[in-house]
Write a protein that holds these residues in place. Structure first.
Motif, PDB file in Angstrom:
ATOM      1  N   LEU A  17       0.863  -1.172   0.000  1.00  0.00           N
ATOM      2  CA  LEU A  17       0.000   0.000   0.000  1.00  0.00           C
ATOM      3  C   LEU A  17       0.903   1.227   0.000  1.00  0.00           C
ATOM      4  CD1 LEU A  17      -3.015   0.955   0.276  1.00  0.00           C
ATOM      5  CD2 LEU A  17      -2.393   1.461   2.651  1.00  0.00           C
ATOM      6  N   ILE A  18       0.673   2.124  -0.929  1.00  0.00           N
ATOM      7  CA  ILE A  18       1.420   3.384  -0.985  1.00  0.00           C
ATOM      8  C   ILE A  18       0.541   4.472  -0.391  1.00  0.00           C
ATOM      9  CG2 ILE A  18       2.424   5.127  -2.500  1.00  0.00           C
ATOM     10  CD1 ILE A  18       3.074   2.828  -4.453  1.00  0.00           C
ATOM     11  N   ILE A  19       1.061   5.142   0.599  1.00  0.00           N
ATOM     12  CA  ILE A  19       0.367   6.307   1.148  1.00  0.00           C
ATOM     13  C   ILE A  19       0.873   7.504   0.363  1.00  0.00           C
ATOM     14  CG2 ILE A  19      -0.009   7.773   3.152  1.00  0.00           C
ATOM     15  CD1 ILE A  19       0.333   5.286   4.900  1.00  0.00           C
ATOM     16  N   ASP A  20       0.005   8.038  -0.474  1.00  0.00           N
ATOM     17  CA  ASP A  20       0.367   9.175  -1.316  1.00  0.00           C
ATOM     18  C   ASP A  20       0.304  10.466  -0.496  1.00  0.00           C
ATOM     19  OD1 ASP A  20       1.159  10.297  -3.740  1.00  0.00           O
ATOM     20  OD2 ASP A  20      -0.867  10.405  -4.538  1.00  0.00           O
TER      21      ASP A  20
ATOM     22  N   ARG B 243      -3.958   0.735   7.476  1.00  0.00           N
ATOM     23  CA  ARG B 243      -3.192  -0.513   7.340  1.00  0.00           C
ATOM     24  C   ARG B 243      -4.099  -1.734   7.470  1.00  0.00           C
ATOM     25  NH1 ARG B 243      -0.298  -1.532  12.441  1.00  0.00           N
ATOM     26  NH2 ARG B 243      -2.412  -2.225  12.877  1.00  0.00           N
ATOM     27  N   ASP B 244      -4.936  -1.761   8.498  1.00  0.00           N
ATOM     28  CA  ASP B 244      -5.823  -2.904   8.722  1.00  0.00           C
ATOM     29  C   ASP B 244      -6.798  -3.084   7.557  1.00  0.00           C
ATOM     30  OD1 ASP B 244      -4.470  -3.187  11.097  1.00  0.00           O
ATOM     31  OD2 ASP B 244      -6.124  -2.465  12.354  1.00  0.00           O
ATOM     32  N   TRP B 245      -7.321  -1.988   7.028  1.00  0.00           N
ATOM     33  CA  TRP B 245      -8.214  -2.046   5.871  1.00  0.00           C
ATOM     34  C   TRP B 245      -7.474  -2.665   4.680  1.00  0.00           C
ATOM     35  CZ3 TRP B 245      -7.069   0.630   1.379  1.00  0.00           C
ATOM     36  CH2 TRP B 245      -8.026   0.538   0.369  1.00  0.00           C
ATOM     37  N   ALA B 246      -6.240  -2.220   4.431  1.00  0.00           N
ATOM     38  CA  ALA B 246      -5.471  -2.701   3.278  1.00  0.00           C
ATOM     39  C   ALA B 246      -5.095  -4.176   3.419  1.00  0.00           C
ATOM     40  CB  ALA B 246      -4.219  -1.842   3.085  1.00  0.00           C
TER      41      ALA B 246
ATOM     42  N   ASP C  39      -4.635  -7.761   1.019  1.00  0.00           N
ATOM     43  CA  ASP C  39      -3.576  -8.696   1.388  1.00  0.00           C
ATOM     44  C   ASP C  39      -2.180  -8.128   1.118  1.00  0.00           C
ATOM     45  OD1 ASP C  39      -2.678 -11.103   2.463  1.00  0.00           O
ATOM     46  OD2 ASP C  39      -2.518 -12.032   0.487  1.00  0.00           O
ATOM     47  N   ILE C  40      -1.948  -6.924   1.597  1.00  0.00           N
ATOM     48  CA  ILE C  40      -0.666  -6.255   1.350  1.00  0.00           C
ATOM     49  C   ILE C  40       0.452  -6.869   2.182  1.00  0.00           C
ATOM     50  CG2 ILE C  40      -1.719  -4.070   0.637  1.00  0.00           C
ATOM     51  CD1 ILE C  40      -0.930  -3.033   3.494  1.00  0.00           C
ATOM     52  N   GLN C  41       1.676  -6.705   1.693  1.00  0.00           N
ATOM     53  CA  GLN C  41       2.873  -7.206   2.363  1.00  0.00           C
ATOM     54  C   GLN C  41       3.594  -6.120   3.170  1.00  0.00           C
ATOM     55  OE1 GLN C  41       3.462 -10.616   1.910  1.00  0.00           O
ATOM     56  NE2 GLN C  41       1.464 -10.339   0.958  1.00  0.00           N
ATOM     57  N   ALA C  42       3.326  -4.848   2.803  1.00  0.00           N
ATOM     58  CA  ALA C  42       4.008  -3.729   3.449  1.00  0.00           C
ATOM     59  C   ALA C  42       3.259  -2.441   3.131  1.00  0.00           C
ATOM     60  CB  ALA C  42       5.451  -3.624   2.958  1.00  0.00           C
ATOM     61  N   VAL C  43       3.582  -1.398   3.892  1.00  0.00           N
ATOM     62  CA  VAL C  43       3.071  -0.058   3.630  1.00  0.00           C
ATOM     63  C   VAL C  43       4.280   0.794   3.271  1.00  0.00           C
ATOM     64  CG1 VAL C  43       1.795   1.928   4.534  1.00  0.00           C
ATOM     65  CG2 VAL C  43       1.208  -0.391   5.312  1.00  0.00           C
ATOM     66  N   LEU C  44       4.115   1.616   2.248  1.00  0.00           N
ATOM     67  CA  LEU C  44       5.218   2.387   1.689  1.00  0.00           C
ATOM     68  C   LEU C  44       4.838   3.863   1.620  1.00  0.00           C
ATOM     69  CD1 LEU C  44       7.971   2.336   0.165  1.00  0.00           C
ATOM     70  CD2 LEU C  44       6.681   1.749  -1.900  1.00  0.00           C
ATOM     71  N   ILE C  45       5.767   4.719   2.015  1.00  0.00           N
ATOM     72  CA  ILE C  45       5.576   6.165   1.922  1.00  0.00           C
ATOM     73  C   ILE C  45       6.865   6.805   1.427  1.00  0.00           C
ATOM     74  CG2 ILE C  45       3.864   6.322   3.767  1.00  0.00           C
ATOM     75  CD1 ILE C  45       6.220   7.394   5.522  1.00  0.00           C
ATOM     76  N   GLU C  46       6.760   8.067   1.013  1.00  0.00           N
ATOM     77  CA  GLU C  46       7.953   8.858   0.718  1.00  0.00           C
ATOM     78  C   GLU C  46       7.916  10.077   1.629  1.00  0.00           C
ATOM     79  OE1 GLU C  46       8.006  10.478  -3.281  1.00  0.00           O
ATOM     80  OE2 GLU C  46       5.831  10.626  -3.273  1.00  0.00           O
ATOM     81  N   VAL C  47       9.079  10.420   2.164  1.00  0.00           N
ATOM     82  CA  VAL C  47       9.178  11.583   3.051  1.00  0.00           C
ATOM     83  C   VAL C  47      10.310  12.476   2.578  1.00  0.00           C
ATOM     84  CG1 VAL C  47       8.260  10.396   5.081  1.00  0.00           C
ATOM     85  CG2 VAL C  47      10.710  10.383   4.675  1.00  0.00           C
TER      86      VAL C  47
END
Length: 191
Positions: A74-77, A99-102, A107-115
């Protein structure tokens, strides 16, 4: 206090009118135009999330999925919490709901963001928030041609076998691919 989490896959102008002030306040620079956000939902590549605290908008986010399905992230834009409500654990609670929704729906493996990868106190505070939520910072620093500030990827693994095999550059490839899909004009262009 009552917290209500919602996820939307369809655009609604009235809903956006309530969300937009928080979006604009949190992202005065580098925010996607409203037409692009709307198209992202229309193309089914993104979701809009809201968090209401006692009936008042407290948080918003825009997310999407990276491919391939076997390594889906899941990418948090965008994610923002009302400035007057920060520091109370609301951002973490909102992120946990996303996260729980995704996990449940995709069935996501990770959550990804850019900072932002700058050296300001504000940049350090953002990194600290995400680390506090379980994200790991990567070393690779990416410089977009259309933005002045550099960025780096942060990832929250959700499975034991999820590993980052490089300095984060491959993760940034997923983020960049998501951005490309966001700006494509037609679904027939490979979205």
């Amino acid at each position: 206090m009552t917290f209500e989490f919602n996820t939307y896959d369809k655009w609604d102008d009235a809903r956006w009118a309530a969300i937009e002030p928080l979006y604009r306040e949190a992202f005065p620079h580098g925010a996607k135009p409203v037409g692009i956000l709307r198209a992202m939902l229309d193309k089914k590549i993104a979701w809009l999330h809201t968090g209401y605290l006692d009936g008042k908008l407290a948080a918003m986010a825009v997310t999407g999925l990276s491919r391939p399905a076997a390594e889906r992230m899941l990418i948090i834009d965008y994610m923002a919490v009302d400035a007057g409500l920060r520091g109370q654990g609301l951002g973490r609670k909102f992120l946990e709901n996303i996260r729980d929704w995704a996990v449940r729906k995709h069935d996501i493996q990770a959550v990804l963001i850019e900072v932002e990868a700058g050296d300001t106190e504000e940049d350090a505070a953002r990194v600290h928030f995400w680390e506090h939520c379980g994200f790991r910072v990567t070393e690779y620093v990416h410089q977009y041609i259309w933005l002045p500030e550099p960025y780096r990827a942060m990832v929250m693994p959700l499975t034991r076998d999820f590993t980052v095999t490089d300095d984060g550059q491959a993760l940034f490839g997923r983020i960049t691919d998501f951005h490309r899909k966001s700006f494509r004009k037609r679904e027939s262009e490979g979205v």
